[in-house]
Design an enzyme around this catalytic site. Structure first.
Site, PDB file in Angstrom:
ATOM      1  N   MET A 229       0.937  -1.310  -0.063  1.00 43.46           N
ATOM      2  CA  MET A 229       0.006   0.043  -0.027  1.00 43.46           C
ATOM      3  C   MET A 229       0.924   1.211  -0.044  1.00 43.46           C
ATOM      4  O   MET A 229       0.453   2.246   0.463  1.00 43.46           O
ATOM      5  CB  MET A 229      -0.948  -0.011   1.343  1.00 43.46           C
ATOM      6  N   GLY A 230       2.142   1.128  -0.500  1.00 45.37           N
ATOM      7  CA  GLY A 230       2.962   2.344  -0.617  1.00 45.37           C
ATOM      8  C   GLY A 230       3.355   2.763   0.890  1.00 45.37           C
ATOM      9  O   GLY A 230       3.614   2.165   1.659  1.00 45.37           O
ATOM     10  N   GLY A 233       2.122   1.442   4.238  1.00 43.88           N
ATOM     11  CA  GLY A 233       2.527  -0.177   4.702  1.00 43.88           C
ATOM     12  C   GLY A 233       2.140  -1.051   3.635  1.00 43.88           C
ATOM     13  O   GLY A 233       1.926  -0.650   2.544  1.00 43.88           O
ATOM     14  N   GLY A 259       9.506  -3.596  -3.445  1.00 42.87           N
ATOM     15  CA  GLY A 259       8.642  -4.673  -3.392  1.00 42.87           C
ATOM     16  C   GLY A 259       9.467  -5.964  -3.348  1.00 42.87           C
ATOM     17  O   GLY A 259       8.953  -6.974  -2.829  1.00 42.87           O
ATOM     18  N   ASP A 260      10.459  -5.931  -4.132  1.00 40.64           N
ATOM     19  CA  ASP A 260      11.104  -7.421  -4.284  1.00 40.64           C
ATOM     20  C   ASP A 260      11.904  -7.690  -2.984  1.00 40.64           C
ATOM     21  O   ASP A 260      11.733  -9.116  -2.715  1.00 40.64           O
ATOM     22  CB  ASP A 260      12.277  -7.225  -5.400  1.00 40.64           C
TER      23      ASP A 260
END
Length: 318
Positions: A229-230, A233, A259-260
């Protein structure tokens, strides 16, 4: 080496990061610097896991005309190189970093076209590594030439061997992997808000809507759902509950690989003797924080991760 985790990247890229004072469309710019790094979502996951000390094999397809940056990464991090080489050049993804505004503009170029024979080779290489409970990360977009169910095929193969598939993709590839037409579903998925909206076919404006969509995934048989959710969190959900994990502080600069790194943290949590949702959320968030903190080094600092894990903010949802 018998890897404790495997990543598969069918559409890798060389990330060319160009730093500018400011980005103004239609103008000529002079760059501060430019650097090339081996990229692609699964490649990034493999690098983070290797930094954490997990013996990792990286599978996928790279161009035989410019493999150097990938070979260098695999050698430096001790990653087992299981990538198929095919004629041509691996694509370049250009990342224009606006230093003044702290924003990154991505220009992703087309990847190498693949065919069914290439996918068959990847499947055979994966088959030699599979074992029960092994985390297998299927990550990124699909290149032209492969059908939308390419990830679903690899997923079915891994699941039939008892491995635990972590899927991080979007669009038709995500839909195919979650389709009832396939006998298997991934163990875990990590869509962001926009990717989940595309799959759900409806806007998901708040945490209630996101949680409802995540519940649909759990009902399909997915064991763990993580929704990015950027700055808000990430929402972590399994059959026992749901929570939101937030970093105690926001990192500045490019978010490339964040994200990875979170996916790598999830895979690392699955290797722990006992899985617990909050512990997974803390570790995955700390992985992401450490990866962001390293900047251009693109490294994960294990001591830093351990120090930051307890600082991650956890909000349990009723």
């Amino acid at each position: 080496m018998n890897p404790r985790a495997v990543t598969v990247t069918l559409n890798p890229a060389i990330d060319q990061t160009v730093r500018l004072a400011g980005l103004q469309p239609g103008h000529v710019h002079r760059a501060f610097s430019s650097r090339d790094d081996a990229g692609g979502k699964g490649i990034n996951v493999a690098a983070c896991l290797a930094d954490w000390g997990v013996p990792t094999a990286a599978l996928g397809v790279i161009g035989e005309d410019n493999p150097g940056v990938f070979s260098a990464l695999f050698s430096a991090r001790g990653i087992t190189d299981g990538c198929l080489r095919v004629p041509g050049r691996t694509r370049t993804n250009i990342k224009l970093v606006d230093e003044t505004h702290g924003e990154t503009t991505d220009i992703n170029l087309p990847g190498l076209p693949l065919n069914g024979a290439d996918l068959d080779v990847v499947c055979r290489r994966l088959a030699t590594l599979l074992q029960p409970q092994l985390p297998v990360v299927l990550s990124g977009s699909l290149p032209s030439g492969l059908p939308a169910d390419a990830w679903a095929r690899l997923q079915a193969q891994a699941c039939s061997a008892g491995a635990r598939v972590l899927l991080d993709t979007s669009g038709d590839a995500l839909g195919a992997a979650l389709s009832s037409a396939h006998a298997s579903v991934p163990y875990a998925v990590k869509p962001n808000r926009h990717e989940l909206e595309s799959w759900a076919g409806t806007p998901l404006p708040d945490r209630s809507a996101l949680r409802a969509a995540g519940q649909r995934l759990l009902e399909r048989g997915v064991a763990l759902v993580v929704i990015s959710m950027g700055v808000d969190g990430a929402l972590f959900m399994d059959r026992d509950g749901a929570l939101i994990a937030r970093p105690p502080r926001l990192s500045q600069g490019s978010t490339v690989g964040a994200g990875d790194a979170m996916v790598a943290g999830i895979a690392a949590a699955l290797l722990e003797p006992a899985f617990e949702l909050a512990s997974c959320a803390r570790l995955a968030t700390a992985f992401s924080m450490s990866r962001l903190h390293s900047g251009d080094a693109r490294r994960l600092d294990p001591a830093q991760v351990r120090g930051w894990t307890d600082d991650v903010l956890i909000e349990r949802l009723d």
